[in-house]
Each structure stands twice: as structure tokens, then as C-alpha cells.
Scaffold this motif. Structure first.
Motif, PDB file in Angstrom:
ATOM      1  N   ILE A   6       0.836  -1.196   0.000  1.00  0.00           N
ATOM      2  CA  ILE A   6       0.000   0.000   0.000  1.00  0.00           C
ATOM      3  C   ILE A   6       0.868   1.242   0.000  1.00  0.00           C
ATOM      4  N   SER A   7       1.933   1.221   0.796  1.00  0.00           N
ATOM      5  CA  SER A   7       2.858   2.344   0.832  1.00  0.00           C
ATOM      6  C   SER A   7       3.457   2.598  -0.551  1.00  0.00           C
ATOM      7  N   ARG A   8       3.851   1.531  -1.249  1.00  0.00           N
ATOM      8  CA  ARG A   8       4.433   1.674  -2.583  1.00  0.00           C
ATOM      9  C   ARG A   8       3.413   2.223  -3.580  1.00  0.00           C
ATOM     10  N   LEU A   9       2.158   1.742  -3.495  1.00  0.00           N
ATOM     11  CA  LEU A   9       1.130   2.253  -4.385  1.00  0.00           C
ATOM     12  C   LEU A   9       0.868   3.732  -4.131  1.00  0.00           C
ATOM     13  N   LEU A  10       0.831   4.105  -2.864  1.00  0.00           N
ATOM     14  CA  LEU A  10       0.653   5.508  -2.536  1.00  0.00           C
ATOM     15  C   LEU A  10       1.821   6.332  -3.037  1.00  0.00           C
ATOM     16  N   PHE A  11       3.050   5.768  -2.984  1.00  0.00           N
ATOM     17  CA  PHE A  11       4.206   6.495  -3.487  1.00  0.00           C
ATOM     18  C   PHE A  11       4.081   6.758  -4.981  1.00  0.00           C
ATOM     19  N   GLY A  12       3.545   5.759  -5.734  1.00  0.00           N
ATOM     20  CA  GLY A  12       3.344   5.960  -7.168  1.00  0.00           C
ATOM     21  C   GLY A  12       2.437   7.144  -7.431  1.00  0.00           C
ATOM     22  N   THR A  13       1.371   7.245  -6.644  1.00  0.00           N
ATOM     23  CA  THR A  13       0.459   8.377  -6.753  1.00  0.00           C
ATOM     24  C   THR A  13       1.149   9.660  -6.321  1.00  0.00           C
ATOM     25  N   LEU A  14       1.905   9.594  -5.218  1.00  0.00           N
ATOM     26  CA  LEU A  14       2.617  10.762  -4.716  1.00  0.00           C
ATOM     27  C   LEU A  14       3.660  11.229  -5.718  1.00  0.00           C
ATOM     28  N   LEU A  15       4.385  10.287  -6.342  1.00  0.00           N
ATOM     29  CA  LEU A  15       5.400  10.661  -7.322  1.00  0.00           C
ATOM     30  C   LEU A  15       4.769  11.467  -8.448  1.00  0.00           C
ATOM     31  N   LEU A  59       7.501   9.605 -16.098  1.00  0.00           N
ATOM     32  CA  LEU A  59       7.323   9.146 -14.721  1.00  0.00           C
ATOM     33  C   LEU A  59       5.866   8.848 -14.384  1.00  0.00           C
ATOM     34  N   SER A  60       4.938   9.362 -15.166  1.00  0.00           N
ATOM     35  CA  SER A  60       3.533   9.153 -14.876  1.00  0.00           C
ATOM     36  C   SER A  60       3.152   7.703 -15.142  1.00  0.00           C
ATOM     37  N   ARG A  61       2.552   7.052 -14.146  1.00  0.00           N
ATOM     38  CA  ARG A  61       2.210   5.634 -14.234  1.00  0.00           C
ATOM     39  C   ARG A  61       0.712   5.449 -14.423  1.00  0.00           C
ATOM     40  N   ASN A  62       0.361   4.419 -15.171  1.00  0.00           N
ATOM     41  CA  ASN A  62      -1.030   4.025 -15.329  1.00  0.00           C
ATOM     42  C   ASN A  62      -1.504   3.439 -14.002  1.00  0.00           C
ATOM     43  N   PRO A  63      -2.560   3.991 -13.381  1.00  0.00           N
ATOM     44  CA  PRO A  63      -2.993   3.488 -12.073  1.00  0.00           C
ATOM     45  C   PRO A  63      -3.429   2.022 -12.095  1.00  0.00           C
ATOM     46  N   ARG A  64      -3.780   1.501 -13.271  1.00  0.00           N
ATOM     47  CA  ARG A  64      -4.197   0.097 -13.381  1.00  0.00           C
ATOM     48  C   ARG A  64      -3.026  -0.852 -13.589  1.00  0.00           C
ATOM     49  N   ASP A  65      -1.915  -0.300 -14.078  1.00  0.00           N
ATOM     50  CA  ASP A  65      -0.720  -1.111 -14.332  1.00  0.00           C
ATOM     51  C   ASP A  65       0.499  -0.194 -14.219  1.00  0.00           C
ATOM     52  N   VAL A  75       4.628  13.093 -17.462  1.00  0.00           N
ATOM     53  CA  VAL A  75       5.549  13.717 -16.517  1.00  0.00           C
ATOM     54  C   VAL A  75       6.948  13.277 -16.937  1.00  0.00           C
ATOM     55  N   ILE A  76       7.671  14.169 -17.586  1.00  0.00           N
ATOM     56  CA  ILE A  76       9.010  13.833 -18.070  1.00  0.00           C
ATOM     57  C   ILE A  76      10.005  13.997 -16.936  1.00  0.00           C
ATOM     58  N   GLY A  77      10.719  12.945 -16.653  1.00  0.00           N
ATOM     59  CA  GLY A  77      11.758  12.976 -15.640  1.00  0.00           C
ATOM     60  C   GLY A  77      13.138  12.972 -16.271  1.00  0.00           C
ATOM     61  N   GLN A  78      14.017  13.785 -15.728  1.00  0.00           N
ATOM     62  CA  GLN A  78      15.421  13.789 -16.141  1.00  0.00           C
ATOM     63  C   GLN A  78      16.141  12.749 -15.293  1.00  0.00           C
ATOM     64  N   VAL A  98      18.480   8.220 -10.550  1.00  0.00           N
ATOM     65  CA  VAL A  98      17.557   9.135  -9.890  1.00  0.00           C
ATOM     66  C   VAL A  98      16.879   9.927 -10.992  1.00  0.00           C
ATOM     67  N   SER A  99      15.543   9.983 -10.934  1.00  0.00           N
ATOM     68  CA  SER A  99      14.790  10.700 -11.948  1.00  0.00           C
ATOM     69  C   SER A  99      14.021  11.847 -11.301  1.00  0.00           C
ATOM     70  N   LEU A 100      14.247  13.072 -11.791  1.00  0.00           N
ATOM     71  CA  LEU A 100      13.584  14.275 -11.274  1.00  0.00           C
ATOM     72  C   LEU A 100      12.675  14.849 -12.354  1.00  0.00           C
ATOM     73  N   SER A 101      11.430  15.166 -11.992  1.00  0.00           N
ATOM     74  CA  SER A 101      10.485  15.694 -12.987  1.00  0.00           C
ATOM     75  C   SER A 101      10.882  17.088 -13.456  1.00  0.00           C
ATOM     76  N   LYS A 102      10.725  17.302 -14.762  1.00  0.00           N
ATOM     77  CA  LYS A 102      11.056  18.618 -15.298  1.00  0.00           C
ATOM     78  C   LYS A 102      10.024  19.144 -16.290  1.00  0.00           C
ATOM     79  N   LEU A 103       9.062  18.318 -16.691  1.00  0.00           N
ATOM     80  CA  LEU A 103       8.041  18.730 -17.648  1.00  0.00           C
ATOM     81  C   LEU A 103       6.792  17.911 -17.362  1.00  0.00           C
ATOM     82  N   HIS A 104       5.623  18.548 -17.402  1.00  0.00           N
ATOM     83  CA  HIS A 104       4.395  17.784 -17.157  1.00  0.00           C
ATOM     84  C   HIS A 104       3.235  18.360 -17.943  1.00  0.00           C
TER      85      HIS A 104
END
Length: 191
Positions: A6-15, A59-65, A75-78, A98-104
Motif C-alpha cells: 500500500i505504501s508503494r502504491l501511494l508512493f506511485g500516486t505521490l510521485l 514518470l507518470s504511471r497508469n494506475p491500473r498497471d 511527466v518527463i523525468g530527467q 535518480v529521476s527528477l520531474s522537469k516537464l508535465h
């Protein structure tokens, strides 16, 4: 185990939320205002040198997969290749990405450059507060909360898109900063 998933899934949303410039929908970043909270929030804390800017990824993930890109958001990450010098918390690999977002934006030609994007300096030495990025193979990490990067010279200086970071984390001796993080992290499983 269930709590960790659950923590990892929440992190995906948080990311995704942090990468888009906000975690609460009001444009505010998810920040930690003191070192103990920042240490608690990180899965991994490392001292390392940025070897190279290593390309970009969505970096943006599909919530279903989580292994797939989100079809509606971008969300483009450098990416940065990091050589690990010391592990202060966790057990990451000797090198990691390490990937940091720079465009969304939406998955259309309408994208927004992140004006607060703070790139890591190739050749720079940092303390990085990281969270494992779900849905990516290998050792890919993101900065889940701000501030997540402290540049090291003889001093430790916060580098963050959060404008209040330097007030909450004033510049200090690099050795003192690393010592404080080490104490707050507890025993590390590797060195």
C-alpha cells in the motif's frame, strides 16, 4: 507486507502528484520542514556523485498497471546516473538512477516546463533522500518529498524547488550534516 505494498502504491500516486508540482491539488509541494521528518520519509538515503545526465523517461504511471505509462498524463523525468559512496539508510545498488520531474501535462502537445526544476550537477556530490519508483525495472529512484537533494562541498546546501527549503535547512558543514543524517537513520545495513 500488505502495508509495504500500500505504501508503494501511494508512493506511485505521490510521485505523480509531486512531479506535477503539487500533492494536495492546490499547487503546493509535499515538503518536510525538518531533518527527522525528511529522514523518516526516505526509503533510501545515500551520499553519491552524479556521473551523468542519463536521458529522460515518462514518470507518470497508469494506475491500473504501474509498469505502463499513464495514457492521459505526461511527466518527463530527467534521469541521472549516481555512483554511491555511502549508504546512510536502506540498501540501494552501488550505482542507481535518480529521476527528477522537469516537464508535465496532458498526453497531448500541451506540456508545461517546470520552472522550479532544479537539475543535479554532473560531477556534484550530494546527499539524496530517495524513494523507490514503482513500475520501473532496476534501481530507479525519485525524490518523493522536498527537499530531497543536498549538494556537498565542504558545506551541505539544500537544492530544492521548494522556496522555503533554505530557511528550514540552513547551510551547514557537510560532515556535520552527514553525521546528523546517519544518527537519525539508525544503523545502516551497508556502508
Amino acid at each position: 507486507m500488505k502495508t509495504r505494498l500500500i505504501s508503494r502504491l501511494l508512493f506511485g500516486t505521490l510521485l505523480f502528484a509531486v512531479a506535477c508540482g503539487g500533492s494536495s491539488g492546490d499547487g503546493t509541494l509535499d515538503v518536510r520542514r525538518n531533518l527527522p521528518d525528511l529522514v523518516r520519509s526516505a526509503d533510501e538515503i545515500v551520499v553519491g556523485t552524479i556521473l551523468s545526465a542519463a536521458g529522460t523517461r515518462n514518470l507518470s504511471r497508469n494506475p491500473r498497471d504501474l509498469t505502463q505509462d499513464d495514457p492521459n498524463h505526461l511527466v518527463i523525468g530527467q534521469d541521472y546516473a549516481v555512483q554511491i559512496e555511502t549508504v546512510l539508510k536502506g540498501v540501494p545498488a552501488q550505482t542507481l538512477t535518480v529521476s527528477l520531474s522537469k516537464l508535465h501535462g496532458a498526453s497531448t502537445p500541451w506540456h508545461t516546463q517546470d520552472n522550479e526544476f532544479v537539475p543535479l550537477v554532473v560531477g556534484g556530490r550530494y546527499v539524496l533522500f530517495l524513494q523507490r519508483a514503482l513500475g520501473f525495472p532496476g534501481s530507479v529512484y525519485g525524490v518523493g518529498v522536498e527537499p530531497g537533494a543536498f549538494r556537498l562541498t565542504d558545506r551541505a546546501r539544500v537544492e530544492s524547488r521548494w522556496v522555503g527549503a533554505s530557511a528550514s535547512f540552513p547551510e551547514t558543514s557537510a560532515n556535520e550534516f552527514i553525521s546528523q543524517v546517519r544518527i537519525l537513520s539508525g544503523p545502516s545495513t551497508t556502508q
